[in-house]
Design a protein around this motif. Structure first.
Motif, PDB file in Angstrom:
ATOM      1  N   MET A 164      -4.895   7.438  -4.904  1.00  0.00           N
ATOM      2  CA  MET A 164      -5.026   6.969  -3.423  1.00  0.00           C
ATOM      3  C   MET A 164      -5.550   5.329  -3.069  1.00  0.00           C
ATOM      4  O   MET A 164      -4.551   4.689  -2.537  1.00  0.00           O
ATOM      5  N   ARG A 165      -6.157   4.856  -4.099  1.00  0.00           N
ATOM      6  CA  ARG A 165      -6.434   3.310  -4.632  1.00  0.00           C
ATOM      7  C   ARG A 165      -5.402   2.426  -5.731  1.00  0.00           C
ATOM      8  O   ARG A 165      -5.187   2.081  -5.456  1.00  0.00           O
ATOM      9  N   GLY A 166      -3.713   3.705  -5.529  1.00  0.00           N
ATOM     10  CA  GLY A 166      -2.854   3.375  -6.136  1.00  0.00           C
ATOM     11  C   GLY A 166      -2.691   2.968  -7.758  1.00  0.00           C
ATOM     12  O   GLY A 166      -2.235   2.554  -8.511  1.00  0.00           O
ATOM     13  N   ASP A 197      10.703   2.804  -9.104  1.00  0.00           N
ATOM     14  CA  ASP A 197      12.692   2.651  -9.184  1.00  0.00           C
ATOM     15  C   ASP A 197      12.250   1.922  -6.983  1.00  0.00           C
ATOM     16  O   ASP A 197      12.949   1.069  -7.345  1.00  0.00           O
ATOM     17  N   ILE A 198      11.393   2.374  -6.239  1.00  0.00           N
ATOM     18  CA  ILE A 198      11.954   2.157  -4.877  1.00  0.00           C
ATOM     19  C   ILE A 198      11.300   0.368  -5.009  1.00  0.00           C
ATOM     20  O   ILE A 198      11.975   0.027  -4.138  1.00  0.00           O
ATOM     21  N   GLU A 199      10.478  -0.078  -5.668  1.00  0.00           N
ATOM     22  CA  GLU A 199       9.710  -1.220  -6.124  1.00  0.00           C
ATOM     23  C   GLU A 199      11.980  -1.918  -6.415  1.00  0.00           C
ATOM     24  O   GLU A 199      11.049  -2.365  -5.503  1.00  0.00           O
ATOM     25  N   SER A 209       3.211  -1.583  -0.071  1.00  0.00           N
ATOM     26  CA  SER A 209       2.810  -0.842   0.023  1.00  0.00           C
ATOM     27  C   SER A 209       2.945  -0.414  -1.309  1.00  0.00           C
ATOM     28  O   SER A 209       2.020   0.346  -1.889  1.00  0.00           O
ATOM     29  N   VAL A 210       4.163  -0.614  -1.993  1.00  0.00           N
ATOM     30  CA  VAL A 210       4.062  -0.388  -3.123  1.00  0.00           C
ATOM     31  C   VAL A 210       3.775  -1.395  -4.345  1.00  0.00           C
ATOM     32  O   VAL A 210       3.302  -0.644  -4.829  1.00  0.00           O
ATOM     33  N   ALA A 211       3.439  -2.761  -4.190  1.00  0.00           N
ATOM     34  CA  ALA A 211       2.317  -2.989  -3.926  1.00  0.00           C
ATOM     35  C   ALA A 211       1.299  -3.237  -4.897  1.00  0.00           C
ATOM     36  O   ALA A 211       0.136  -3.848  -5.843  1.00  0.00           O
ATOM     37  N   ASN A 268       1.623  -7.234 -11.276  1.00  0.00           N
ATOM     38  CA  ASN A 268       1.565  -7.014  -9.917  1.00  0.00           C
ATOM     39  C   ASN A 268       1.641  -8.021  -9.631  1.00  0.00           C
ATOM     40  O   ASN A 268       2.583  -8.151  -8.343  1.00  0.00           O
ATOM     41  N   THR A 269       2.131  -9.452 -10.578  1.00  0.00           N
ATOM     42  CA  THR A 269       2.213 -10.121 -10.573  1.00  0.00           C
ATOM     43  C   THR A 269       3.831 -10.628  -8.788  1.00  0.00           C
ATOM     44  O   THR A 269       4.173 -11.711  -8.467  1.00  0.00           O
TER      45      THR A 269
END
Lengths: 561, 151
Positions: free
Chosen positions: A230-232, A266-268, A536-538, A549-550
Motif C-alpha cells: 500500500m505504501r508502494g 507499463d502504466i508509467e 499515483s504511479v510515482a 523514483n527521480t
C-alpha cells in the motif's frame, strides 16, 4: 508437527472434537431429561389418574346408588328406572375397580407395594351388597329395601368414603416419596454435567488457541506485506516455511507483486506516452479551434454576402419585372406610334399640298399689294405736287400783298387737303408695306414650312421604319428578358438556399467550436488525470531503490492544456 | 409775314418768304468739284445752272435724305450791290408748310444768325428763324458764282 498439517485438516479436527464434546453433552442431557420425563409420566399415570378414579367411584356409590335408592324410597322414581340406574352404576363401579387394578399392575416397576390391597375387602363387600340390592329391587319389596338401605347400604357408603379417603392419602404420600427421589437424582446428574462442561470448555479453548495462532501468524505477515504494498514498496517478498495453504498464498502474493511491478512500469511508460499524446492533441485541438473560429467567421461573411446576393437578386427580379413591363409598354407604345406616324404621314402630304396652294395665293396677294402700292405712290406724288403748288401759291400770294389774301386762303386749304391725302396715302402705304412684308415673311415661312414638312416627312418615314425595327427588337427582347427573369429568380432561390446552407454550416461550425471547447476541457481533464496517474504511479517503489523514483518526478513538468 | 418751315434731323426752322423765288421738287444733282461738303451740287432749272446747298449738311453735318418732302427752295441771292441778283437752291427736308405770322410780330433777336419764334405760333413748337442771306460765307458764294460765270 502441528504446523506441517494443512489449515483445513486442522480446522476439521478442531470442529470434530468440538462436535464430539457437543454430542456427549447432549446425550447426557437427553438421558437425564428422559429419566425425569419417565418419572413425571409414571406419577401422572399411576398416582394422579387413580386419585380421580377413586373420587368418581365414591361419587357413583353416593349419588347413583344411594341417591337412587333414596329417590325410590321417597317414590320419586319407579322401580324399573331405579333398577336400571343401579345396575348401570354397579357396572360402572366394577369397571372402575378393574381399571384401577390394571393401573396397579402396569405400575409394577415403580410401586413396590400394592396400594389397592386394603380396598380388596371393600370391593368384594360392596359387590355382595349391590347384588343383594338388585335382587331386592327386582323383588320390588319396599320394606326390605328400606331395611336393607338402613342396615347395609348406608354403612357401605360411609365405609366406601372412608376407604377411598385413606387410599387417596396413601397415593399423595407415594407421590411425595417419588419427588424426593427425583430431587436426589437431579443433584447427582448436575454435578456430573458441570464436570463434563468444564472439561469440554477447557479442551476447546486450548485447541482454539492453537488454531488461531497457526492462522494469525501468517496473516500478520501478509498484513505487513500488504502495508508495504500500500505504501508502494513492491520490493518486499513474503517467506513462509510451512507447507500449507499460506505457502501457496504467499507464493501467489509474490507473483502478484511482480506482476504489479511490471504493470506499474507499463502504466508509467503509457502515462508518459499519454501525456505526450495529450499535448499533441491539445495543440491539434487549439489549431482546430482557431480553424473552426476562422471557418465560423468566413461562413458568417459568406452568409452576409449570400444575403446581400439574395437581396440584390430580389431587387433585380423586381427591376426585371419592371423592365418586362416597360418593354411590353414600349412595344405597345411603339406600335401605337407607328400607327400615328402613318397618320402623320398622310397629314403631312395634305399639308404639303395645302402649303403649295397657300403659296400661290400669297403670291397673288403680293401682286395685288404691289398694285395698291403703285396706286398709293401715284396718289402720294399727286398730293406732293399739290402741296408744292400750294406752297408756291402761298408765296406768290404773299408777294401779291393785299391782292393775294384770298388766294392765300385757297392755297392753305389746298395744302391741307393735300396734306390729308398724303397722310391717308401714307397710312395706306404703311398698311400695304406691312401686308407686303407679312406676305413675304409668310411666303418665306410657308416655304420653310414646306421644306420642314418634306424633311419631317422623310424623317417620319425613317422614324416609322426605326419604330418598326424597335417593335421587332422589343418583341424579340421579351423572350430573353423572361429568361433573364427566370434566371434571376433561380439565382435568388439559389442564393437563399446558399444562405440557409451557410447558416446551417455556421451552426455546425459553432457546434464544432463548442465540441472543440468541450474536447479541450476534456483534454484538460485527461491531462489532469494522467498527471494524477503519474503521481499515483510515482508512489510505487519498483526495485526498492529511491534513485528510480527521480525519473518519474522529472516528467512532472509535462505541459498542461 | 409768311414763314416757310423746314427741318433738319433734330431742329425745326422757319424761313422768311420774302426772298423765296419758288419751291421745286428734288432733282438729280450734278456734283460740283472743289467745293465744301455742304454744296450738294447743281441742277438744271429751266435751262439755267442752279447751285444747291444742303442745309442739313451745313447746319448739322448730315446729308439730306431723298424724301418726297425734300425740296429745293430757290431764293434770290444778291452777293453785293454791284452785281445782279443770283438764284441759289437750298435743299431741305419737310418743306411742306407755311405759317402766317401776326402783322406786328417782331422776332425775338438772339445773336446774329438765328431768331427764335414764339412756340405758341408754330403749333407749340420751338422753331429757329433762318436767315438765308447771312448764311453763306462771302468768299464761298463768290467762288460758286465765279465758277458759274466762267462756265
Amino acid at each position: 508437527m502441528f504446523n506441517s498439517l494443512t489449515v483445513k485438516f486442522r480446522l476439521v479436527v478442531f470442529i470434530a472434537i468440538l462436535l464430539l464434546l457437543l454430542i456427549i453433552t447432549g446425550l447426557f442431557g437427553l438421558k437425564t431429561m428422559r429419566n425425569s420425563d419417565d418419572s413425571l409420566s409414571s406419577i401422572y399415570n399411576y398416582q394422579v389418574v387413580p386419585l380421580n378414579k377413586l373420587r368418581i367411584l365414591d361419587n357413583l356409590m353416593h349419588i347413583n346408588i344411594v341417591g337412587q335408592v333414596d329417590k325410590l324410597l321417597f317414590e320419586q322414581i319407579s322401580w324399573e328406572e331405579c333398577l336400571v340406574k343401579v345396575d348401570k352404576a354397579k357396572a360402572s363401579i366394577n369397571n372402575g375397580w378393574s381399571e384401577l387394578q390394571e393401573l396397579q399392575e402396569g405400575s409394577g416397576n415403580y410401586d413396590t407395594d400394592s396400594w389397592l390391597e386394603p380396598a380388596n375387602n371393600l370391593i368384594s363387600t360392596s359387590e355382595d351388597v349391590l347384588n343383594s340390592l338388585s335382587i331386592i329391587l327386582k323383588a320390588r319389596d319396599t320394606k326390605r329395601l328400606d331395611a336393607f338401605s338402613d342396615n347395609k347400604l348406608y354403612p357401605l357408603a360411609e365405609q366406601y368414603t372412608e376407604k377411598i379417603d385413606t387410599l387417596i392419602h396413601n397415593r399423595l404420600n407415594a407421590v411425595q416419596d417419588q419427588y424426593h427421589a427425583s430431587q436426589q437424582r437431579y443433584s447427582a446428574a448436575k454435578k456430573s454435567f458441570i464436570v463434563l462442561i468444564i472439561a469440554g470448555v477447557a479442551i476447546s479453548a486450548i485447541l482454539s488457541l492453537l488454531l488461531i495462532q497457526s492462522i494469525t501468524t501468517p496473516l500478520e505477515q501478509f498484513n505487513e506485506a500488504m502495508g508495504h504494498l500500500m505504501r508502494g514498496d513492491l520490493s518486499k517478498k513474503l517467506t513462509h516455511s510451512h507447507n500449507d495453504e499460506f505457502a501457496a498464498l504467499s507464493k501467489g502474493f509474490n507473483q502478484m507483486t511482480d506482476y504489479l511491478a511490471e504493470l506499474i512500469a507499463d502504466i508509467e511508460r503509457s502515462g508518459i506516452q499519454v501525456t505526450s499524446s495529450i499535448t499533441e492533441i491539445a495543440a491539434t485541438i487549439r489549431q482546430q479551434e482557431t480553424t473552426v473560429n476562422e471557418q465560423a467567421a468566413t461562413s458568417n461573411e459568406i452568409a452576409a454576402s449570400t444575403t446581400e446576393i439574395a437581396a440584390t437578386a430580389e431587387t433585380l427580379t423586381a427591376t426585371m419585372n419592371k423592365v418586362t413591363d416597360m418593354a411590353h409598354n414600349t412595344s405597345m407604345a411603339a406600335s401605337q406610334g407607328h400607327n400615328r406616324l402613318r397618320n402623320i404621314n398622310a397629314i403631312m402630304k395634305k399639308m404639303e399640298d395645302s402649303s403649295v396652294s397657300i403659296l400661290s395665293k400669297l403670291s397673288i396677294l403680293n401682286e395685288k399689294a404691289n398694285n395698291i402700292a403703285v396706286v398709293t405712290k401715284t396718289i402720294n406724288k399727286i398730293a406732293d405736287q399739290t402741296n408744292l403748288l400750294s406752297l408756291n401759291a402761298a408765296i406768290e400770294a404773299e408777294k401779291a400783298g393785299e391782292y393775294g389774301t384770298g388766294f392765300s386762303v385757297v392755297s392753305t386749304e389746298i395744302r391741307r387737303l393735300a396734306d390729308q391725302t398724303a397722310v391717308a396715302t401714307f397710312d395706306i402705304e404703311q398698311i400695304v408695306n406691312e401686308v407686303q412684308s407679312a406676305v413675304g415673311s409668310g411666303v418665306m415661312n410657308i416655304e420653310k414650312f414646306t421644306d420642314d414638312v418634306r424633311r419631317s416627312f422623310k424623317e417620319v418615314q425613317i422614324s416609322s421604319n426605326q419604330i418598326s425595327e424597335i417593335i421587332e427588337q422589343v418583341q424579340a427582347l421579351q423572350a430573353p428578358i423572361e429568361t433573364v427573369n427566370e434566371g434571376i429568380a433561380a439565382q435568388s432561390m439559389g442564393a437563399k438556399q446558399i444562405s440557409e446552407a451557410v447558416d446551417q454550416l455556421n451552426e455546425a461550425a459553432q457546434q464544432t467550436a463548442e465540441s472543440v471547447g468541450q474536447t479541450s476541457s476534456t483534454i484538460f481533464l485527461l491531462n489532469k488525470t494522467s498527471q494524477i496517474l503519474r503521481d499515483s504511479v510515482a508512489r510505487f517503489n519498483l526495485l526498492g531503490n529511491e534513485a528510480d523514483n527521480t525519473h518519474f518526478t522529472k516528467d512532472d513538468s509535462a505541459p498542461t492544456s | 409775314m409768311l414763314l416757310l418751315l423746314f427741318s433738319t434731323r433734330t431742329e425745326r426752322y422757319a424761313m422768311n418768304c420774302e426772298h423765296i423765288f419758288k419751291v421745286i421738287p428734288f432733282l438729280n444733282m450734278q456734283p460740283i468739284p472743289m467745293t465744301p461738303d455742304y454744296v450738294a451740287g447743281s441742277v438744271n432749272y429751266r435751262g439755267n445752272h442752279l447751285p444747291v446747298i444742303d442745309l442739313n449738311q451745313l447746319l448739322e453735318g448730315i446729308q439730306c435724305r431723298n424724301l418726297l418732302s425734300t425740296r429745293i427752295i430757290i431764293i434770290e441771292y444778291k452777293i453785293d450791290a454791284i452785281r445782279a441778283k443770283k438764284n441759289i437752291g437750298l435743299l431741305a427736308e419737310k418743306v411742306n408748310e407755311t405759317i402766317k405770322t401776326p402783322k406786328n410780330w417782331v422776332p425775338d433777336h438772339n445773336g446774329d444768325s438765328s431768331y427764335f419764334i414764339d412756340p405758341a405760333i408754330v403749333s407749340q413748337e420751338m422753331v429757329q428763324l433762318f436767315e438765308p442771306i447771312k448764311m453763306l460765307p462771302g468768299d464761298l458764294s463768290q467762288s460758286l458764282f465765279m465758277e458759274h460765270s466762267s462756265t
